[in-house]
Design an enzyme around this catalytic site. Structure first.
Site, PDB file in Angstrom:
ATOM      1  N   TRP A   1       0.824  -1.225   0.000  1.00 58.79           N
ATOM      2  CA  TRP A   1       0.000   0.000   0.000  1.00 58.79           C
ATOM      3  C   TRP A   1       0.849   1.262   0.000  1.00 58.79           C
ATOM      4  O   TRP A   1       1.882   1.332   0.682  1.00 58.79           O
ATOM      5  CB  TRP A   1      -0.863  -0.013   1.251  1.00 58.79           C
ATOM      6  N   MET A   2       0.366   2.293  -0.730  1.00 58.47           N
ATOM      7  CA  MET A   2       1.009   3.612  -0.728  1.00 58.47           C
ATOM      8  C   MET A   2      -0.046   4.680  -0.481  1.00 58.47           C
ATOM      9  O   MET A   2      -1.134   4.623  -1.049  1.00 58.47           O
ATOM     10  CB  MET A   2       1.651   3.821  -2.096  1.00 58.47           C
TER      11      MET A   2
ATOM     12  N   ASP B   1       0.306   9.136   0.973  1.00 57.38           N
ATOM     13  CA  ASP B   1       0.912  10.442   0.670  1.00 57.38           C
ATOM     14  C   ASP B   1       2.358  10.418   0.152  1.00 57.38           C
ATOM     15  O   ASP B   1       3.186   9.665   0.660  1.00 57.38           O
ATOM     16  CB  ASP B   1       0.993  11.310   1.931  1.00 57.38           C
TER      17      ASP B   1
ATOM     18  N   PHE C   1       4.503   8.721  10.169  1.00 63.06           N
ATOM     19  CA  PHE C   1       3.536   9.412   9.326  1.00 63.06           C
ATOM     20  C   PHE C   1       4.255  10.403   8.393  1.00 63.06           C
ATOM     21  O   PHE C   1       5.469  10.543   8.418  1.00 63.06           O
ATOM     22  CB  PHE C   1       2.490  10.125  10.195  1.00 63.06           C
ATOM     23  N   SER C   2       3.444  11.165   7.662  1.00 63.26           N
ATOM     24  CA  SER C   2       3.984  11.988   6.583  1.00 63.26           C
ATOM     25  C   SER C   2       4.977  13.045   7.047  1.00 63.26           C
ATOM     26  O   SER C   2       4.926  13.513   8.180  1.00 63.26           O
ATOM     27  CB  SER C   2       2.847  12.672   5.831  1.00 63.26           C
TER      28      SER C   2
ATOM     29  N   ARG D   1       0.597  17.002  12.777  1.00 67.95           N
ATOM     30  CA  ARG D   1       1.319  16.125  11.842  1.00 67.95           C
ATOM     31  C   ARG D   1       1.673  16.768  10.505  1.00 67.95           C
ATOM     32  O   ARG D   1       1.161  17.796  10.134  1.00 67.95           O
ATOM     33  CB  ARG D   1       0.507  14.851  11.591  1.00 67.95           C
TER      34      ARG D   1
ATOM     35  N   GLU E   1      -4.470  18.628   6.743  1.00 69.73           N
ATOM     36  CA  GLU E   1      -3.344  17.706   6.660  1.00 69.73           C
ATOM     37  C   GLU E   1      -2.359  18.194   5.592  1.00 69.73           C
ATOM     38  O   GLU E   1      -2.687  18.976   4.708  1.00 69.73           O
ATOM     39  CB  GLU E   1      -3.841  16.305   6.299  1.00 69.73           C
TER      40      GLU E   1
ATOM     41  N   TRP F   1      -9.352   9.154   0.161  1.00 75.73           N
ATOM     42  CA  TRP F   1      -9.652   8.307   1.323  1.00 75.73           C
ATOM     43  C   TRP F   1     -11.055   7.714   1.294  1.00 75.73           C
ATOM     44  O   TRP F   1     -11.314   6.697   1.943  1.00 75.73           O
ATOM     45  CB  TRP F   1      -9.459   9.104   2.624  1.00 75.73           C
TER      46      TRP F   1
HETATM   47  C1  FRU Z   1      -2.967  12.149   4.905  1.00 72.71           C
HETATM   48  C2  FRU Z   1      -2.573  11.455   6.195  1.00 72.71           C
HETATM   49  C3  FRU Z   1      -1.581  12.293   6.944  1.00 72.71           C
HETATM   50  C4  FRU Z   1      -0.846  11.286   7.767  1.00 72.71           C
HETATM   51  C5  FRU Z   1      -0.787  10.108   6.835  1.00 72.71           C
HETATM   52  C6  FRU Z   1      -0.834   8.776   7.505  1.00 72.71           C
HETATM   53  O1  FRU Z   1      -3.368  11.318   3.895  1.00 72.71           O
HETATM   54  O2  FRU Z   1      -3.717  11.192   6.950  1.00 72.71           O
HETATM   55  O3  FRU Z   1      -2.146  13.332   7.706  1.00 72.71           O
HETATM   56  O4  FRU Z   1       0.424  11.710   8.139  1.00 72.71           O
HETATM   57  O5  FRU Z   1      -1.891  10.231   5.959  1.00 72.71           O
HETATM   58  O6  FRU Z   1      -0.565   7.751   6.621  1.00 72.71           O
END
Ligand code: FRU
Length: 495
Positions: free
Chosen positions: A36-37, A39, A98-99, A167, A222, A305
């Site tokens: 899976w991929m 951001d 996370f990102s 984040r 985000e 999403w």
């Molecule tokens: C955005 C997000 C970010 C988070 C990441 C987690 O798509 O929800 O805010 O860092 O994905 O995978």
């Protein structure tokens, strides 16, 4: 030192990514090694090459414990795989890396800054994320997390800021300092973007609120990105829980571009214009870099999403990035076009000029699923504007994906209802284009499973994944009036 968890991910991708046959992947869009991929992360220049990391779960095609995958390129078209860069192997990021983003340091190292997630049980028994900012330093392949992590934690938040939603730091270097823009949820429960600065990446000072949502454009913001472009300061954010606004913003997760000035005293962005970034179905969390020749280039996750749990059967990877796009500002609006490097991979030119037609038509050699095609259309007579002009692609009689232009209300519709996907997901999106009495220029980039549309030299972009079988490769044109068009088409050849 490579941790056990990172080594496990690297071994797994080395073993299983060869099982994905080249034909299963797009020709020039980034996909995960396996699994899976989501951001794009750390899209940046390092030692003269473009690096791209991504939110990554190698072990399955659904979102789960986040690692960072890694690729690099010299020209945005051909990508080289590198081993996974980060695994959630430290106490402060054990529930996910996370990102985040990356920057080249003056001493030759590359710094990654990302959100470390650790879940803790609250007094009320609920389990919640604690999100802090962490750094790792490396040489473009291997990265060492800092002992000082997390480098930005709850003590560094402004009053009312939430440690549960904190984040996606985006880093840049300016005047010998590092800056980050990072998403947070302030006391009004909507989104804000905070600005921090540092001289070494380890010690950070809070500067202020760059921009706040006040529940106007969604809630939590985000994946921010902040940069100068053509004399303006541009902030990109990806809000959650948007309410629809006309045809500009749809409900759910969206992407918003705020264009304006910047006040260095207050650290506030001065807002002049707000618009969507992409008007299609599959586009989220864009991130940019600046090329050595001064271009601002953006890449995004080519998914959304809302629909990621509807996946085609039997897939071994899920998720793609968009084609990188060059950004500029024209008349106060964001303009985006495919990176010019794509033109180096064009095959033979198929060119038709002044094709006049009514009803339905096809053109010899205009077909395919990996191509770059520009269609300029106008009414045959000035006082006889057609009501609809349509391009159908990925078509086989039963299936097709269509792009429809309707001059009377200045809209373009992208419709993949018949793209062969057996789930009732969002398939149609309409958006406004510049009024122009039936004249429009539509550039389509197809790469096996995707369609990226650029309207009027980048005034709008609209992106959608398409799930139709590759044998559906016919293209045809339709109008209910009389239209004249020029069609310029190239196959994209990358091998
Ligand atoms: C955005 C997000 C970010 C988070 C990441 C987690 O798509 O929800 O805010 O860092 O994905 O995978």
């Amino acid at each position: 030192m490579t941790s056990k968890l990172l080594q496990k991910a690297r071994d797994f991708e080395t073993r299983y990514s060869p099982f994905v046959t080249p034909g299963e992947r797009p020709a020039f869009h980034v996909t995960p090694a396996i699994g899976w991929m989501n951001d794009p992360n750390g899209f940046s220049v390092y030692k003269g090459e473009y690096h791209l990391f991504y939110q990554y779960n190698p072990y399955g095609t659904k979102w789960d414990l986040m690692h960072w995958g890694h690729v690099k390129t010299k020209d945005f078209i051909r990508w080289e795989r590198l081993p996974a860069a980060l695994a959630p192997d430290a106490g402060y990021d054990q529930h996910g890396c996370f990102s985040g983003s990356a920057v080249e340091m003056p001493d030759g190292r590359q710094m990654l800054i990302y959100t470390g997630v650790r879940q803790t049980r609250q007094k009320n028994g609920k389990i919640r994320d604690r999100q802090t900012q962490c750094v790792a330093f490396g040489d473009g392949v291997d990265y060492e997390k800092s002992d000082a992590n997390p480098v930005i934690g709850s003590g560094d938040l402004p009053e009312g800021g939430s440690i549960h939603d904190f984040r996606d730091p985006k880093i840049w270097r300016e005047n010998d300092r590092y800056y980050i823009a990072v998403g947070n949820r302030p006391a009004d429960r909507s989104g804000s973007i905070l600005l921090y600065e540092s001289t070494d990446g380890l010690h950070w000072k809070y500067d202020g609120v760059l921009a706040a949502c006040h529940n106007q454009y969604g809630r939590m913001w985000e994946c921010p990105d902040f940069f100068k472009l053509d004399g303006k300061h541009v902030l990109l954010v990806s809000p959650q829980e948007m309410n629809p606004i006309g045809l500009e913003f749809h409900a759910g997760n969206g992407t918003v571009c705020l264009i304006g000035g910047y006040d260095p005293k207050t650290h506030h962005q001065i807002r002049e214009n707000v618009q969507a970034v992409d008007y299609g179905l599959d586009f989220y969390a864009p991130q940019t870099l600046e090329t050595p020749d001064g271009r601002r280039v953006m890449i995004a996750w080519m998914q959304n999403w809302e629909t990621v749990n509807c996946q085609p059967e039997g897939i071994r990877y899920f998720g793609e990035m968009t084609l990188p796009r060059e950004l500029s500002i024209r008349d106060g609006r964001l303009i985006q076009n495919p990176v010019r490097e794509l033109e180096n991979y064009r095959g033979y030119q198929i060119l038709y000029r002044n094709v006049q037609f009514s009803g339905h038509t096809t053109l010899g050699n205009v077909k395919g699923r990996t191509l770059d095609m520009t269609v300029s259309v106008r009414p045959a007579a000035e006082n006889a504007v057609y009501r609809n002009f349509k391009i159908n692609v990925a078509s086989d009689g039963e299936h097709c994906v269509s792009i429809r232009y309707k001059p009377e209300n200045n809209t373009v519709r992208i419709d993949r209802t018949h793209s062969g996907f057996p789930h009732d997901i969002v398939n149609v999106r309409d958006f406004m284009v510049r009024p122009n009495r039936g004249e429009i220029k539509l550039r389509l980039i197809l790469d096996r499973h995707s369609l990226e549309l650029f309207v009027n030299d980048g005034e709008q972009a609209a992106t959608a994944m398409i799930y139709t079988d590759q044998s559906a490769d016919a293209i045809n044109f339709e109008t209910d009036g009389c239209a004249v068009m020029d069609v310029e088409k190239y196959d994209i050849v990358t091998d």
